[in-house]
Design a protein around this motif. Structure first.
Motif, PDB file in Angstrom:
ATOM      1  N   ASP A 139      23.983  30.780  67.280  1.00 34.08           N
ATOM      2  CA  ASP A 139      22.711  30.819  68.026  1.00 34.08           C
ATOM      3  C   ASP A 139      22.107  32.332  68.447  1.00 34.08           C
ATOM      4  O   ASP A 139      21.229  32.704  68.405  1.00 34.08           O
ATOM      5  CB  ASP A 139      22.991  30.350  69.455  1.00 34.08           C
ATOM      6  N   ILE A 140      23.184  32.978  68.745  1.00 36.55           N
ATOM      7  CA  ILE A 140      22.967  34.635  68.733  1.00 36.55           C
ATOM      8  C   ILE A 140      22.297  35.339  67.675  1.00 36.55           C
ATOM      9  O   ILE A 140      21.442  35.938  67.598  1.00 36.55           O
ATOM     10  CB  ILE A 140      24.151  35.211  69.337  1.00 36.55           C
ATOM     11  N   LEU A 141      22.983  35.109  66.565  1.00 41.65           N
ATOM     12  CA  LEU A 141      22.519  35.809  65.131  1.00 41.65           C
ATOM     13  C   LEU A 141      21.045  35.096  64.918  1.00 41.65           C
ATOM     14  O   LEU A 141      20.191  35.821  64.562  1.00 41.65           O
ATOM     15  CB  LEU A 141      23.511  35.346  63.889  1.00 41.65           C
ATOM     16  N   GLU A 142      20.740  33.703  65.068  1.00 43.44           N
ATOM     17  CA  GLU A 142      19.420  33.334  64.624  1.00 43.44           C
ATOM     18  C   GLU A 142      18.400  33.812  65.676  1.00 43.44           C
ATOM     19  O   GLU A 142      17.477  34.339  65.450  1.00 43.44           O
ATOM     20  CB  GLU A 142      19.594  31.918  64.554  1.00 43.44           C
ATOM     21  N   PHE A 383      31.271  25.244  91.276  1.00 41.94           N
ATOM     22  CA  PHE A 383      31.297  26.578  91.068  1.00 41.94           C
ATOM     23  C   PHE A 383      30.133  27.252  90.592  1.00 41.94           C
ATOM     24  O   PHE A 383      29.735  26.684  89.701  1.00 41.94           O
ATOM     25  CB  PHE A 383      32.616  27.091  90.078  1.00 41.94           C
ATOM     26  N   ILE A 384      29.834  28.440  91.138  1.00 39.68           N
ATOM     27  CA  ILE A 384      28.718  29.020  90.714  1.00 39.68           C
ATOM     28  C   ILE A 384      28.984  30.381  90.105  1.00 39.68           C
ATOM     29  O   ILE A 384      29.647  31.154  91.038  1.00 39.68           O
ATOM     30  CB  ILE A 384      27.647  29.101  91.834  1.00 39.68           C
ATOM     31  N   LEU A 385      28.644  30.554  88.714  1.00 42.27           N
ATOM     32  CA  LEU A 385      28.958  31.998  88.239  1.00 42.27           C
ATOM     33  C   LEU A 385      27.871  32.940  88.513  1.00 42.27           C
ATOM     34  O   LEU A 385      26.744  32.476  88.739  1.00 42.27           O
ATOM     35  CB  LEU A 385      29.172  31.698  86.746  1.00 42.27           C
ATOM     36  N   PRO A 386      28.277  34.261  88.556  1.00 45.02           N
ATOM     37  CA  PRO A 386      27.440  35.236  88.612  1.00 45.02           C
ATOM     38  C   PRO A 386      26.315  35.138  87.544  1.00 45.02           C
ATOM     39  O   PRO A 386      26.717  34.804  86.366  1.00 45.02           O
ATOM     40  CB  PRO A 386      28.190  36.387  88.958  1.00 45.02           C
ATOM     41  N   HIS A 387      25.052  35.845  87.811  1.00 40.42           N
ATOM     42  CA  HIS A 387      24.106  35.476  86.683  1.00 40.42           C
ATOM     43  C   HIS A 387      24.234  36.688  85.493  1.00 40.42           C
ATOM     44  O   HIS A 387      24.621  37.785  85.891  1.00 40.42           O
ATOM     45  CB  HIS A 387      22.773  35.841  87.203  1.00 40.42           C
ATOM     46  N   VAL A 388      24.295  35.923  84.398  1.00 39.79           N
ATOM     47  CA  VAL A 388      24.220  37.123  83.214  1.00 39.79           C
ATOM     48  C   VAL A 388      23.014  36.517  82.352  1.00 39.79           C
ATOM     49  O   VAL A 388      22.407  35.536  82.527  1.00 39.79           O
ATOM     50  CB  VAL A 388      25.517  37.086  82.442  1.00 39.79           C
ATOM     51  N   GLU A 389      22.740  37.321  81.192  1.00 40.19           N
ATOM     52  CA  GLU A 389      21.695  36.942  80.193  1.00 40.19           C
ATOM     53  C   GLU A 389      22.264  35.625  79.753  1.00 40.19           C
ATOM     54  O   GLU A 389      23.298  35.502  79.246  1.00 40.19           O
ATOM     55  CB  GLU A 389      21.675  37.961  79.199  1.00 40.19           C
ATOM     56  N   PRO A 390      21.423  34.503  79.817  1.00 32.89           N
ATOM     57  CA  PRO A 390      22.032  33.347  79.188  1.00 32.89           C
ATOM     58  C   PRO A 390      22.471  33.213  77.888  1.00 32.89           C
ATOM     59  O   PRO A 390      23.386  32.348  77.527  1.00 32.89           O
ATOM     60  CB  PRO A 390      20.626  32.355  79.196  1.00 32.89           C
ATOM     61  N   LEU A 391      21.908  34.068  76.897  1.00 36.29           N
ATOM     62  CA  LEU A 391      22.555  34.023  75.672  1.00 36.29           C
ATOM     63  C   LEU A 391      24.145  34.727  75.541  1.00 36.29           C
ATOM     64  O   LEU A 391      24.756  34.421  74.704  1.00 36.29           O
ATOM     65  CB  LEU A 391      21.745  35.210  74.752  1.00 36.29           C
ATOM     66  N   LEU A 392      24.240  35.165  76.517  1.00 38.43           N
ATOM     67  CA  LEU A 392      25.868  35.613  76.676  1.00 38.43           C
ATOM     68  C   LEU A 392      26.667  35.022  77.710  1.00 38.43           C
ATOM     69  O   LEU A 392      27.801  35.090  78.015  1.00 38.43           O
ATOM     70  CB  LEU A 392      25.736  37.167  77.111  1.00 38.43           C
ATOM     71  N   ALA A 393      26.066  33.805  78.407  1.00 40.94           N
ATOM     72  CA  ALA A 393      26.611  33.002  79.152  1.00 40.94           C
ATOM     73  C   ALA A 393      28.266  32.536  78.715  1.00 40.94           C
ATOM     74  O   ALA A 393      28.902  32.198  79.572  1.00 40.94           O
ATOM     75  CB  ALA A 393      25.625  32.226  79.566  1.00 40.94           C
ATOM     76  N   PRO A 394      28.134  32.137  77.600  1.00 35.46           N
ATOM     77  CA  PRO A 394      29.448  31.693  77.136  1.00 35.46           C
ATOM     78  C   PRO A 394      30.704  32.641  77.201  1.00 35.46           C
ATOM     79  O   PRO A 394      31.771  32.078  77.321  1.00 35.46           O
ATOM     80  CB  PRO A 394      29.344  31.185  75.456  1.00 35.46           C
ATOM     81  N   LEU A 395      30.499  33.812  77.534  1.00 33.81           N
ATOM     82  CA  LEU A 395      31.427  34.840  77.663  1.00 33.81           C
ATOM     83  C   LEU A 395      31.919  34.564  79.113  1.00 33.81           C
ATOM     84  O   LEU A 395      33.140  35.126  79.261  1.00 33.81           O
ATOM     85  CB  LEU A 395      31.054  36.170  77.466  1.00 33.81           C
TER      86      LEU A 395
END
Length: 429
Positions: A139-142, A383-395
């Motif tokens: 997904d990230i590469l494309e 549980f609510i995670l802090p926001h990051v760029e959605p493309l990096l959310a898997p991290l």
């Protein structure tokens, strides 16, 4: 030596040793002699002689392992897996340090850049956790680099190779760099004259030596059988590769990657500081259940596959990861009263869709646990995670499922670091 990894550890004149991985010998030596397929090594206490099958003696200089023996100790941790999960923020920072130049730009070797510049399609080849990381990388590469990308299971790809593009680049993901299934594909790829890039945690490993180029994960030794920090490291390095391709081809970049990775590392720290919350979630949802489902959409669905794998590996719960919309095409028949369904929600585009899927399983009696990210959260989410760029959310959204798998295994009395029937490096096909 034939196919399976074999390495000679050189002693001080009083012993020599062989093993499949340098880490098995680090306590006694840091000097190693690599062996290639079709070679014979004759060991005595005082010497190691490498020969061809025809008896020709080969002269080969040893190399020094770039691993500190202290890195493979647990220290104060109860398990290697817990230590390695805790190391993930430091791993991301280490990756930034190695792939960023003094101007703050991504810096890859000319060899890697040349490989990528010639490719019209990327084929990611991997197994297990590395395969799941490859799905996120696709997904990230494309989306960032605009290069068509496919992800394939190594053990299938080697014997059922699809129709390839004209200028394929093969990217091999492997924590150990010794995965036999992936190595079989690499051998076939080289026979056909194609180019290969390995992403691995182990410099000097077989997949690293035999590929055209290597991008290291810089994650440090990973001892626990269930991979954690290698997964997040592979995603981060794939993102760096995607950004470098995009920059070289003049594509518009949606955000500045390196500062965002630095934010990810800080957020990882904050999540890992709340372990007791995930211990409670594991107790509530996974301690006694025979089965569970992980559901998400888009990138979250890829992380669900990894969450299910972690739970299967170390707690022996029958776990499945699914795109949320796919459940009603058959598998929702398995939902009963009390079946745990863990939903990951980080992607704004599919937020309402996946919440609709949660309602569908709850209506059938499921016990739903929702882990969401700021920006798409509801007040009753677990549980609510802090926001990051959605493309990096898997991290970051993989951390809760790693921790829940760990605490579920503890609660069920399982051997966390050495689960039954599994090995760290799969060295046979």
């Amino acid at each position: 030596k034939n196919k399976s990894p074999l390495l000679v550890g050189l002693g001080d004149g009083t012993f020599n040793v062989v093993a499949s991985d340098a880490m098995a010998m680090l306590q006694v030596t840091d000097q190693y002699l690599e062996l290639h397929d079709g070679e014979i090594v004759i060991l005595t206490r005082e010497s190691a002689t490498v020969k061809t099958l025809d008896g020709e003696v080969l002269e080969r200089a040893p190399y020094t392992a770039e691993i500190d023996a202290s890195d493979i100790e647990k220290g104060t941790y109860a398990h290697y897996m817990l230590k390695e999960m805790d190391e993930q923020p430091a791993v991301i920072r280490n990756i930034i340090q190695h792939y960023q130049n003094e101007n703050g730009d991504i810096e890859l070797t000319e060899g890697v850049r040349e490989l990528v510049s010639e490719a019209d399609r990327v084929y990611i080849v991997a197994c297990g956790t590395s395969y799941n990381a490859g799905l996120v990388g696709k997904d990230i590469l494309e989306r960032i680099a605009g290069i068509p990308t496919e992800v394939h299971v190594s053990s299938e790809f080697g014997y059922n190779m699809p129709l390839l593009s004209e200028r394929p680049l093969f990217v091999f993901l492997s924590q150990s760099g010794e995965t036999a299934d992936s190595r079989a594909v690499l051998v076939e790829v080289k026979k056909r004259g194609y180019k290969a890039l390995t992403m691995t945690n182990v410099p000097g490993s077989t997949l690293s030596r035999e590929a055209n180029e290597t991008m290291l994960l810089y994650a440090g030794p990973e001892i626990a059988v269930a991979s954690t920090k290698a997964y997040t490291a592979q995603i981060a390095v794939l993102a760096i590769l995607a950004y470098d391709i995009a920059r070289a081809t003049g594509k518009e970049l949606p955000f500045n990657l390196m500062p965002e990775l630095a934010r990810v590392a800080t957020i990882m720290d904050s999540i890992m500081a709340q372990k007791e919350l995930f211990e409670d979630l594991a107790e509530r949802y996974l301690k006694t259940t025979p089965n569970t489902f992980f559901i998400g959409r888009g990138l979250d669905a890829s992380v669900c596959l990894e969450g299910a794998l972690k739970v299967k590996e170390i707690s022996y719960i029958q776990a499945e990861g699914y795109p949320g919309g796919e459940l009603k095409h058959g598998s929702i028949a398995l939902i009963e009263d009390g079946t745990p369904v863990i939903a990951l929600i980080s992607q704004p585009k599919t937020n309402l869709n996946i919440r609709g899927n949660v309602k569908e399983v709850v209506a059938r009696g499921a016990n739903a646990c929702i882990i969401s990210m700021q920006g798409v959260e509801h007040e009753n989410d677990d549980f609510i995670l802090p926001h990051v760029e959605p493309l990096l959310a898997p991290l970051i959204n993989v951390l809760p499922v790693q921790l829940m798998a760990y605490y579920a295994a503890l609660a069920r009395g399982c051997d966390v670091d050495k689960p039954r029937n599994l090995a760290k490096s799969v060295t046979v096909e």
